[in-house]
Design an enzyme around this catalytic site. Sequence first.
Site, PDB file in Angstrom:
ATOM      1  N   LYS A  16       0.825  -1.205   0.000  1.00  0.00           N
ATOM      2  CA  LYS A  16       0.000   0.000   0.000  1.00  0.00           C
ATOM      3  C   LYS A  16       0.863   1.260   0.000  1.00  0.00           C
ATOM      4  CE  LYS A  16      -2.275  -0.965   3.834  1.00  0.00           C
ATOM      5  NZ  LYS A  16      -1.563  -2.216   4.235  1.00  0.00           N
ATOM      6  N   ARG A  87      -9.681   0.057   9.360  1.00  0.00           N
ATOM      7  CA  ARG A  87      -9.153  -1.264   9.698  1.00  0.00           C
ATOM      8  C   ARG A  87     -10.164  -2.112  10.444  1.00  0.00           C
ATOM      9  NH1 ARG A  87      -3.365   0.275   9.301  1.00  0.00           N
ATOM     10  NH2 ARG A  87      -2.037  -1.506   9.730  1.00  0.00           N
ATOM     11  N   ARG A 121      11.637  -5.594   5.094  1.00  0.00           N
ATOM     12  CA  ARG A 121      11.360  -4.216   4.671  1.00  0.00           C
ATOM     13  C   ARG A 121      12.306  -3.224   5.344  1.00  0.00           C
ATOM     14  NH1 ARG A 121       5.393  -1.870   4.982  1.00  0.00           N
ATOM     15  NH2 ARG A 121       5.496  -2.422   7.175  1.00  0.00           N
ATOM     16  N   ARG A 154      11.346  -0.816  10.776  1.00  0.00           N
ATOM     17  CA  ARG A 154      10.294  -0.453  11.729  1.00  0.00           C
ATOM     18  C   ARG A 154      10.293  -1.418  12.914  1.00  0.00           C
ATOM     19  NH1 ARG A 154       4.815   0.432   8.315  1.00  0.00           N
ATOM     20  NH2 ARG A 154       4.020  -0.619  10.175  1.00  0.00           N
ATOM     21  N   ARG A 165       0.283  -8.656  13.811  1.00  0.00           N
ATOM     22  CA  ARG A 165      -0.417  -7.681  12.959  1.00  0.00           C
ATOM     23  C   ARG A 165      -1.268  -8.391  11.910  1.00  0.00           C
ATOM     24  NH1 ARG A 165       4.484  -4.759  10.754  1.00  0.00           N
ATOM     25  NH2 ARG A 165       3.046  -3.446   9.599  1.00  0.00           N
TER      26      ARG A 165
HETATM   27  P1  AMP Z   1       0.743   0.518   9.366  1.00  0.00           P
HETATM   28  O1  AMP Z   1       1.875   1.447   9.160  1.00  0.00           O
HETATM   29  O2  AMP Z   1      -0.457   0.860   8.521  1.00  0.00           O
HETATM   30  O3  AMP Z   1       1.140  -0.925   9.210  1.00  0.00           O
HETATM   31  O4  AMP Z   1       0.261   0.701  10.894  1.00  0.00           O
HETATM   32  C1  AMP Z   1       1.125   0.442  11.967  1.00  0.00           C
HETATM   33  C2  AMP Z   1       0.345   0.298  13.262  1.00  0.00           C
HETATM   34  O5  AMP Z   1      -0.354   1.514  13.553  1.00  0.00           O
HETATM   35  C3  AMP Z   1      -0.746  -0.760  13.245  1.00  0.00           C
HETATM   36  O6  AMP Z   1      -0.241  -2.054  13.513  1.00  0.00           O
HETATM   37  C4  AMP Z   1      -1.684  -0.250  14.341  1.00  0.00           C
HETATM   38  O7  AMP Z   1      -1.168  -0.506  15.627  1.00  0.00           O
HETATM   39  C5  AMP Z   1      -1.624   1.249  14.122  1.00  0.00           C
HETATM   40  N1  AMP Z   1      -2.680   1.687  13.174  1.00  0.00           N
HETATM   41  C6  AMP Z   1      -2.487   2.172  11.920  1.00  0.00           C
HETATM   42  N2  AMP Z   1      -3.658   2.460  11.328  1.00  0.00           N
HETATM   43  C7  AMP Z   1      -4.634   2.143  12.236  1.00  0.00           C
HETATM   44  C8  AMP Z   1      -6.056   2.190  12.213  1.00  0.00           C
HETATM   45  N3  AMP Z   1      -6.750   2.599  11.130  1.00  0.00           N
HETATM   46  N4  AMP Z   1      -6.711   1.788  13.326  1.00  0.00           N
HETATM   47  C9  AMP Z   1      -6.048   1.384  14.417  1.00  0.00           C
HETATM   48  N5  AMP Z   1      -4.719   1.281  14.497  1.00  0.00           N
HETATM   49  C10 AMP Z   1      -4.001   1.666  13.420  1.00  0.00           C
END
Ligand code: AMP
Length: 212
Positions: A16, A87, A121, A154, A165
């Site tokens: 994404k 999400r 990554r 990360r 996740r």
């Molecule tokens: P990402 O970078 O999109 O993989 O997000 C990293 C982390 O941020 C996720 O594992 C969640 O802990 C938190 N997070 C990101 N987007 C959301 C969302 N829409 N709702 C809740 N937690 C989120």
Amino acid sequence: MGAPRVLLLGAPGAGKGTQSRRLVEEFGVEHVTTGDALRANKDMETEYGTPREFMEAGDLVPDPVVNEIVEAALSEADGFVLDGYPRNESQVEYLDGITDLDAVLYLAVAESELIARLTGRRVCEDCGANYHVEFNPPEEPGVCDECGGDLYQRDDDTEAVARDRIETYRESTEPVIEYFREKGTLVEIDGEQTPDEVWTDVHEAVAERADP
Ligand code: AMP
């Protein structure tokens, strides 16, 4: 042409971020990503605790915190690509109340592929470009090809957190994909192609649906 409002769905590691960056370049839209916003505010005190506690466990940050981030970002954006939100089903309802979408794309990648993508990554700390140590390495290890910034891994791309996740994704986010599939607006794209091939499909789907 009005700037398109695009929702990009997919599991962690589906690509994404990479495709969002291309949409930003091509269509001049804002990249609205809850993950980046939360990483920049990991230690922000909220009534639920800090985002860090949830992120380090691979759990979702509570809805009111992310809903507020998204509402503020979308109210300032003309067109956007929304990445990492919604999400769960309650976030879908919230989003429905604050904006209309032109395109809903889903990058489909098999679960077996995701762990390898996430654990290898690397991300540029300056410009956010994504690499993979094996599948898409930078010319010089640890250095961004695009801006020369340092690459980092990360905290949540370790194997243990990546698995949590994906579990959270399966339980909470797959119903979101089903919701758009049943509504008939979901465009499913094969996310296991090369990034350029995925981009061809993403570009076509958005160009077809954007306002003329
Ligand atoms: P990402 O970078 O999109 O993989 O997000 C990293 C982390 O941020 C996720 O594992 C969640 O802990 C938190 N997070 C990101 N987007 C959301 C969302 N829409 N709702 C809740 N937690 C989120």
